[in-house]
Design a protein around this motif. Structure first.
Motif, short mmCIF file in Angstrom:
data_model
loop_
_atom_site.label_atom_id
_atom_site.label_comp_id
_atom_site.label_asym_id
_atom_site.label_seq_id
_atom_site.Cartn_x
_atom_site.Cartn_y
_atom_site.Cartn_z
N ASP A 1 0.82 -1.21 0.00
CA ASP A 1 0.00 0.00 0.00
C ASP A 1 0.85 1.26 0.00
OD1 ASP A 1 -2.40 -1.32 -0.11
OD2 ASP A 1 -2.61 -1.45 2.06
N GLU A 2 2.04 1.14 0.59
CA GLU A 2 2.91 2.33 0.66
C GLU A 2 3.70 2.57 -0.62
OE1 GLU A 2 5.33 1.71 4.10
OE2 GLU A 2 3.56 1.45 5.37
N VAL A 3 4.27 1.51 -1.16
CA VAL A 3 5.18 1.69 -2.29
C VAL A 3 4.73 1.01 -3.57
CG1 VAL A 3 7.11 1.87 -0.70
CG2 VAL A 3 6.58 -0.33 -1.73
N GLY A 4 3.60 0.33 -3.53
CA GLY A 4 3.13 -0.36 -4.72
C GLY A 4 3.46 -1.84 -4.67
N PHE A 5 2.54 -2.65 -5.15
CA PHE A 5 2.71 -4.09 -5.07
C PHE A 5 3.95 -4.56 -5.82
CE2 PHE A 5 1.29 -8.47 -6.48
CZ PHE A 5 1.48 -9.06 -5.24
N GLU A 6 4.24 -3.90 -6.94
CA GLU A 6 5.39 -4.28 -7.76
C GLU A 6 6.70 -4.16 -6.97
OE1 GLU A 6 5.21 -5.10 -11.42
OE2 GLU A 6 3.33 -5.56 -10.39
N GLN A 7 6.74 -3.20 -6.09
CA GLN A 7 7.97 -2.92 -5.37
C GLN A 7 8.12 -3.77 -4.12
OE1 GLN A 7 9.27 -0.83 -7.44
NE2 GLN A 7 7.26 -0.50 -8.36
N VAL A 8 7.17 -4.62 -3.86
CA VAL A 8 7.29 -5.48 -2.69
C VAL A 8 8.29 -6.58 -3.02
CG1 VAL A 8 6.16 -7.13 -1.20
CG2 VAL A 8 4.99 -5.04 -1.84
N THR A 9 9.36 -6.61 -2.25
CA THR A 9 10.45 -7.50 -2.56
C THR A 9 10.90 -8.20 -1.28
OG1 THR A 9 12.71 -7.47 -3.36
CG2 THR A 9 11.92 -5.50 -2.31
N VAL A 10 11.41 -9.37 -1.42
CA VAL A 10 11.88 -10.10 -0.26
C VAL A 10 12.93 -9.26 0.48
CG1 VAL A 10 12.99 -12.21 0.54
CG2 VAL A 10 11.45 -12.28 -1.41
N SER A 11 13.78 -8.63 -0.28
CA SER A 11 14.84 -7.81 0.32
C SER A 11 14.27 -6.65 1.13
CB SER A 11 15.73 -7.23 -0.78
OG SER A 11 16.30 -8.26 -1.53
N GLU A 12 13.32 -5.95 0.55
CA GLU A 12 12.74 -4.80 1.24
C GLU A 12 12.06 -5.25 2.53
OE1 GLU A 12 13.16 -1.65 0.66
OE2 GLU A 12 11.96 -1.24 2.45
N LEU A 13 11.41 -6.38 2.48
CA LEU A 13 10.72 -6.88 3.65
C LEU A 13 11.73 -7.24 4.74
CD1 LEU A 13 7.78 -6.92 3.88
CD2 LEU A 13 7.72 -9.31 3.19
N ALA A 14 12.84 -7.83 4.33
CA ALA A 14 13.89 -8.17 5.29
C ALA A 14 14.38 -6.91 5.99
CB ALA A 14 15.03 -8.87 4.57
N ARG A 15 14.54 -5.85 5.21
CA ARG A 15 14.99 -4.58 5.76
C ARG A 15 14.01 -4.09 6.83
NH1 ARG A 15 15.37 -2.43 0.48
NH2 ARG A 15 16.99 -3.91 -0.13
N GLN A 16 12.74 -4.20 6.53
CA GLN A 16 11.71 -3.73 7.46
C GLN A 16 11.80 -4.48 8.80
OE1 GLN A 16 8.13 -2.31 6.45
NE2 GLN A 16 9.13 -1.20 4.80
N PHE A 17 12.09 -5.76 8.73
CA PHE A 17 12.17 -6.55 9.96
C PHE A 17 13.57 -6.50 10.55
CE2 PHE A 17 8.25 -8.40 8.30
CZ PHE A 17 7.51 -8.55 9.46
N ASP A 18 14.45 -5.79 9.88
CA ASP A 18 15.83 -5.66 10.33
C ASP A 18 16.45 -7.04 10.50
OD1 ASP A 18 17.85 -3.76 10.88
OD2 ASP A 18 17.80 -4.38 12.98
N VAL A 19 16.40 -7.76 9.44
CA VAL A 19 16.80 -9.15 9.43
C VAL A 19 17.48 -9.42 8.08
CG1 VAL A 19 15.49 -11.19 8.69
CG2 VAL A 19 15.32 -10.39 11.04
N LYS A 20 18.33 -10.43 8.02
CA LYS A 20 18.99 -10.73 6.76
C LYS A 20 18.03 -11.38 5.77
CE LYS A 20 22.74 -9.00 8.07
NZ LYS A 20 23.32 -7.81 7.40
N VAL A 21 18.26 -11.10 4.50
CA VAL A 21 17.34 -11.57 3.47
C VAL A 21 17.11 -13.07 3.53
CG1 VAL A 21 16.81 -11.46 1.03
CG2 VAL A 21 18.37 -9.82 2.03
N ALA A 22 18.18 -13.84 3.66
CA ALA A 22 18.06 -15.29 3.60
C ALA A 22 17.11 -15.83 4.66
CB ALA A 22 19.44 -15.93 3.73
N SER A 23 16.97 -15.09 5.74
CA SER A 23 16.11 -15.56 6.84
C SER A 23 14.66 -15.73 6.41
CB SER A 23 16.18 -14.58 8.00
OG SER A 23 17.52 -14.40 8.39
N LEU A 24 14.24 -14.91 5.49
CA LEU A 24 12.84 -14.99 5.08
C LEU A 24 12.53 -16.29 4.35
CD1 LEU A 24 11.60 -11.50 4.09
CD2 LEU A 24 12.49 -12.37 6.21
N TYR A 25 13.56 -16.86 3.77
CA TYR A 25 13.32 -18.06 2.97
C TYR A 25 13.00 -19.30 3.81
CZ TYR A 25 14.34 -15.63 -1.32
OH TYR A 25 14.28 -14.76 -2.38
N SER A 26 13.04 -19.15 5.12
CA SER A 26 12.59 -20.26 5.97
C SER A 26 11.08 -20.23 6.10
CB SER A 26 13.20 -20.14 7.36
OG SER A 26 14.56 -19.89 7.28
#
Lengths: 188, 188
Positions: B19-44
């Motif tokens: 809703d903030e940046v557009g669905f296209e811009q939703v990325t695993v990396s950006e989400l990791a940043r939001q949770f202040d966590v490394k990208v690879a962690s999301l893949y669990s």
DNA sequence: CCGATTTGCCTAAAAGCTTTAGGCAACTGC
DNA sequence: GCAGTTGCCTAAAGCTTTTAGGCAAATCGG
């Protein structure tokens, strides 16, 4: 030996690629591969990835408008309505990638230079066969755009699962419905 | 200190991000940043990028269906028609990213598990206020879907440039038109 | 309460896409 | 045929996705 790239040829090739692999997958890199050229070379012809996509969108809108103009020639009333409607549906089926491209949100500059105006003029041409005056005509133009776009994108996206009755039948009945509605447009 | 990630929390956060940046811009990396966590962690928690997007889409479809059910409760006829129509339009305005997510083409497995069925049931509920029998009811369900989706996406995409008359007026007149058409559905 | 197991987030690394900067060679026009 | 322009190249940095393997923290059984 030069590859002979131009912005137009890139847009054309991008459109074909979009139909094959989907508009989302059209990438500067993939296009470079097709022309057997290094990626950086494309940036002399196209500002960036978004610019490329915009050019493909403009090309698709132009093609669609051309088809619409042909289809509308010599037709009026419901005949014209169905002809224009089928232009959108058939184009989307023949060229799914291009159709997706035509849906790209254009920035105001690109939108102004696009065939967008021709599209609303075509809808207005269809409506000449019905008895609507402003501002109802504008409302009706928007309704036609909504139904055509909405139906085609739902059908293509599999929104109408392959359940009975088939979509051919539905499409015919929706056009009947639109025709009836336009002939009998309710007052405000 | 663990971040407490789960697939659900990721989908939720992804929806907000969309809703903030557009669905296209939703990325695993950006989400990791939001949770202040490394990208690879999301893949669990999420199979891949597409899986994440699918989960956001399912969440949006669910929310939309919930809103639709509330809106329809205790209403019938044109009242119900307008209520359901406004659910889609209002949701798209309040949550453009989620709405875009809801448009994602789902693979058959995800589609079956989605709230898609609830959506067509809602349309059928609206149509109970009109006198349609199968298969016309199915045609009408598809018409409603087309108009709602088509109108909302064109309006949001700026398809109806800010020209007069305003879109509020058009929307009202289109609902009048749909109501009139459903009350007077033409025979085959 | 403490050891064993599960689970969660980490580091590391490969591969692909985008975009910019600067260079040399191939066309074009005179 | 020469000068100038244009076109494609190499090089490089920064971003995203995804997999593999490891260590530590939460959880559970005794």
């Amino acid at each position: 030996m030069r590859a002979g790239l131009t912005a137009e040829r890139l847009a054309q090739a991008g459109a074909e690629l979009a139909d094959e692999v989907g508009f989302e997958q059209v990438t500067v890199s993939e296009l470079a591969r097709q022309f057997d050229v290094k990626v950086a070379s494309l940036y002399s012809h196209v500002r960036n990835s978004h610019d490329l996509k915009t050019r493909i969108a403009l090309l698709a809108l132009e093609e669609l408008a051309d088809r619409g103009a042909s289809a509308l020639a010599g037709r009026a009333g419901k005949d014209a309505l169905a002809a224009l409607a089928n232009v959108y549906r058939d184009y989307a089926r023949e060229h799914p990638g291009r159709y997706a491209a035509a849906q790209l949100r254009l920035d105001p500059a690109a939108a102004a230079a696009s065939a967008g105006g021709r599209h609303s003029q075509m809808a207005r041409a269809v409506l000449r066969g019905y008895d609507l005056t402003e501002p109802d005509q504008t409302h009706a133009v928007r309704l036609l755009g909504s139904v055509f776009h909405g139906y085609v994108s739902l059908e293509m996206g599999g929104g109408f699962s392959h359940s009975a009755p088939d979509t051919e039948e539905t499409w015919a009945r929706i056009l009947d419905g639109l025709d009836a509605l336009l002939r009998n447009w309710p007052e405000a």
